[in-house]
Design a protein around this motif. Structure first.
Motif, mmCIF file in Angstrom:
data_model
loop_
_atom_site.group_PDB
_atom_site.id
_atom_site.type_symbol
_atom_site.label_atom_id
_atom_site.label_comp_id
_atom_site.label_asym_id
_atom_site.label_seq_id
_atom_site.Cartn_x
_atom_site.Cartn_y
_atom_site.Cartn_z
ATOM 1 N N SER A 137 77.110 38.562 43.855
ATOM 2 C CA SER A 137 78.518 38.465 44.029
ATOM 3 C C SER A 137 79.301 39.752 44.195
ATOM 4 O O SER A 137 78.775 40.918 43.745
ATOM 5 C CB SER A 137 79.505 37.922 42.759
ATOM 6 O OG SER A 137 78.818 36.354 42.482
ATOM 7 N N LYS B 251 84.203 45.935 37.600
ATOM 8 C CA LYS B 251 83.092 45.131 36.810
ATOM 9 C C LYS B 251 82.155 44.829 37.823
ATOM 10 O O LYS B 251 82.400 44.231 38.985
ATOM 11 C CB LYS B 251 83.787 43.834 36.260
ATOM 12 C CG LYS B 251 82.858 42.972 35.379
ATOM 13 C CD LYS B 251 83.552 42.129 34.607
ATOM 14 C CE LYS B 251 82.529 40.903 34.027
ATOM 15 N NZ LYS B 251 83.118 39.898 33.277
ATOM 16 N N ASN B 252 80.878 44.644 37.282
ATOM 17 C CA ASN B 252 79.610 43.984 38.208
ATOM 18 C C ASN B 252 79.498 42.659 37.537
ATOM 19 O O ASN B 252 78.963 42.456 36.404
ATOM 20 C CB ASN B 252 78.442 44.924 38.040
ATOM 21 C CG ASN B 252 77.205 44.068 38.732
ATOM 22 O OD1 ASN B 252 77.362 43.043 39.261
ATOM 23 N ND2 ASN B 252 76.003 44.700 38.399
ATOM 24 N N PRO B 253 79.838 41.463 38.397
ATOM 25 C CA PRO B 253 79.760 40.255 37.874
ATOM 26 C C PRO B 253 78.109 39.557 37.780
ATOM 27 O O PRO B 253 78.149 38.408 37.297
ATOM 28 C CB PRO B 253 80.850 39.377 38.751
ATOM 29 C CG PRO B 253 80.726 39.942 39.738
ATOM 30 C CD PRO B 253 80.310 41.609 39.630
ATOM 31 N N ASN B 254 77.357 40.374 38.114
ATOM 32 C CA ASN B 254 76.015 39.718 38.621
ATOM 33 C C ASN B 254 75.163 39.757 37.215
ATOM 34 O O ASN B 254 75.188 40.805 36.681
ATOM 35 C CB ASN B 254 75.532 40.354 39.711
ATOM 36 C CG ASN B 254 76.009 40.227 41.273
ATOM 37 O OD1 ASN B 254 76.075 39.153 41.509
ATOM 38 N ND2 ASN B 254 76.749 41.257 41.442
ATOM 39 N N LYS B 255 74.630 38.755 36.972
ATOM 40 C CA LYS B 255 73.732 38.803 35.836
ATOM 41 C C LYS B 255 72.014 39.321 36.108
ATOM 42 O O LYS B 255 71.387 40.050 35.215
ATOM 43 C CB LYS B 255 73.423 37.252 35.362
ATOM 44 C CG LYS B 255 74.619 36.756 34.827
ATOM 45 C CD LYS B 255 74.123 35.123 34.384
ATOM 46 C CE LYS B 255 75.303 34.599 33.813
ATOM 47 N NZ LYS B 255 75.034 32.995 33.386
ATOM 48 N N LYS B 256 71.690 39.294 37.161
ATOM 49 C CA LYS B 256 70.399 40.071 37.790
ATOM 50 C C LYS B 256 70.305 41.150 38.706
ATOM 51 O O LYS B 256 69.346 41.529 39.340
ATOM 52 C CB LYS B 256 69.730 38.868 38.229
ATOM 53 C CG LYS B 256 69.261 37.740 37.168
ATOM 54 C CD LYS B 256 68.366 36.773 37.480
ATOM 55 C CE LYS B 256 67.883 35.590 36.627
ATOM 56 N NZ LYS B 256 67.234 34.355 37.059
ATOM 57 N N HIS C 227 73.927 45.319 35.158
ATOM 58 C CA HIS C 227 74.043 43.861 35.167
ATOM 59 C C HIS C 227 75.431 43.531 34.330
ATOM 60 O O HIS C 227 75.336 43.875 33.005
ATOM 61 C CB HIS C 227 72.871 43.016 34.482
ATOM 62 C CG HIS C 227 71.663 43.436 35.280
ATOM 63 N ND1 HIS C 227 70.506 43.039 34.923
ATOM 64 C CD2 HIS C 227 71.634 43.757 36.304
ATOM 65 C CE1 HIS C 227 69.467 43.485 35.659
ATOM 66 N NE2 HIS C 227 70.194 44.062 36.524
ATOM 67 N N GLN C 228 76.464 43.037 34.784
ATOM 68 C CA GLN C 228 77.566 42.566 34.186
ATOM 69 C C GLN C 228 78.331 43.607 33.291
ATOM 70 O O GLN C 228 78.763 43.405 32.192
ATOM 71 C CB GLN C 228 77.228 41.231 33.017
ATOM 72 C CG GLN C 228 76.984 40.169 33.922
ATOM 73 C CD GLN C 228 76.908 38.818 32.962
ATOM 74 O OE1 GLN C 228 75.844 39.014 32.088
ATOM 75 N NE2 GLN C 228 77.415 37.761 33.232
ATOM 76 N N GLU C 229 77.926 44.790 33.687
ATOM 77 C CA GLU C 229 78.335 46.043 33.141
ATOM 78 C C GLU C 229 79.795 46.385 33.781
ATOM 79 O O GLU C 229 80.292 45.937 34.947
ATOM 80 C CB GLU C 229 77.877 47.150 33.264
ATOM 81 C CG GLU C 229 77.934 48.543 32.647
ATOM 82 C CD GLU C 229 76.750 49.515 32.707
ATOM 83 O OE1 GLU C 229 75.888 49.531 32.137
ATOM 84 O OE2 GLU C 229 77.262 50.416 33.558
#
Length: 212
Positions: free
Chosen positions: A54, A87-92, A124-126
């Motif tokens: 994303s 924000k980085n919305p990605n989990k991986k 990730h998500q940071e």
């Protein structure tokens, strides 16, 4: 007396068999490499579809105009301080921001020079807070600039655009993608008028639009 050489059917069959075997080897190698590359591309595509990242999210936390005046009727001096939330919305998927620049615009006119921000990595998500001081000295603007600002002062509202652009890379485990250009547009609405002392401020936490 000349000699006549003739080839037996057995010799011809052997030669033809050799040629056919050689062609078969090339075809087999071609098939092996084609299958390998097709499988590799399919694997990369599958991973991309599964982990399809994303786009990063940005919001404008604060923008303050400390200086915005004209000299010689068409040269602008400006000073703007801003704070962005990223924000980085990605989990991986992690994000490398290799290049990132910001500037301010008013009524479609750039009113500060491009300001570079330090490159950084976002896990990730940071989330990160980014601050920048945007300035302009003697920037040429349209003759209608003063009229537009005066009209906004009468209306009691000034709309400022904060633009952010640069290049990023995606990181999945040890794999890192090529560079992708991104563009961010934030809108800051500020109250303005004779009874409002400087700096003009916007602190509404506006969500910005991001395109890749």
């Amino acid at each position: 007396m000349s000699q006549v050489h003739s080839k037996s059917p057995k010799d011809c069959a052997s030669k033809e068999s050799f040629i056919n075997t050689d062609n078969f080897k090339y075809k087999k190698l071609f098939c092996v490499f084609s299958t390998f590359f097709t499988s590799l591309i399919s694997f990369i595509l599958l991973i991309w579809l599964i982990l399809h990242p994303s786009k990063p999210q940005f919001s404008l936390k604060e923008a303050d105009i400390y200086l915005l005046n004209l000299s010689n009727s068409h040269l602008l001096n400006s000073s703007i301080q801003l704070t962005l939330f990223s924000k980085n919305p990605n989990k991986k998927v992690g994000i490398y921001y290799d290049q990132i620049q910001a500037y301010a615009a008013y009524k479609g006119q750039q009113i500060t020079v491009d300001t570079s921000l330090p490159p950084f990595y976002q896990g990730h998500q940071e989330s990160n807070l980014l601050t920048a001081s945007l300035v302009g000295t003697g920037l040429p603007v349209a003759p209608s600039f003063a009229y537009e600002v005066g009209r906004d002062q009468t209306a009691g509202k000034l709309v400022l655009n904060v633009k952010v652009n640069g290049k990023l890379r995606w990181k999945v485990s040890t794999w890192v993608s090529g560079r992708y250009r991104f563009n961010v547009n934030c809108v800051a609405v500020m109250a303005v008028g004779p009874n409002i002392p400087p700096p003009l401020s916007a602190r509404q936490g506006t969500l910005c639009s991001t395109s890749l």
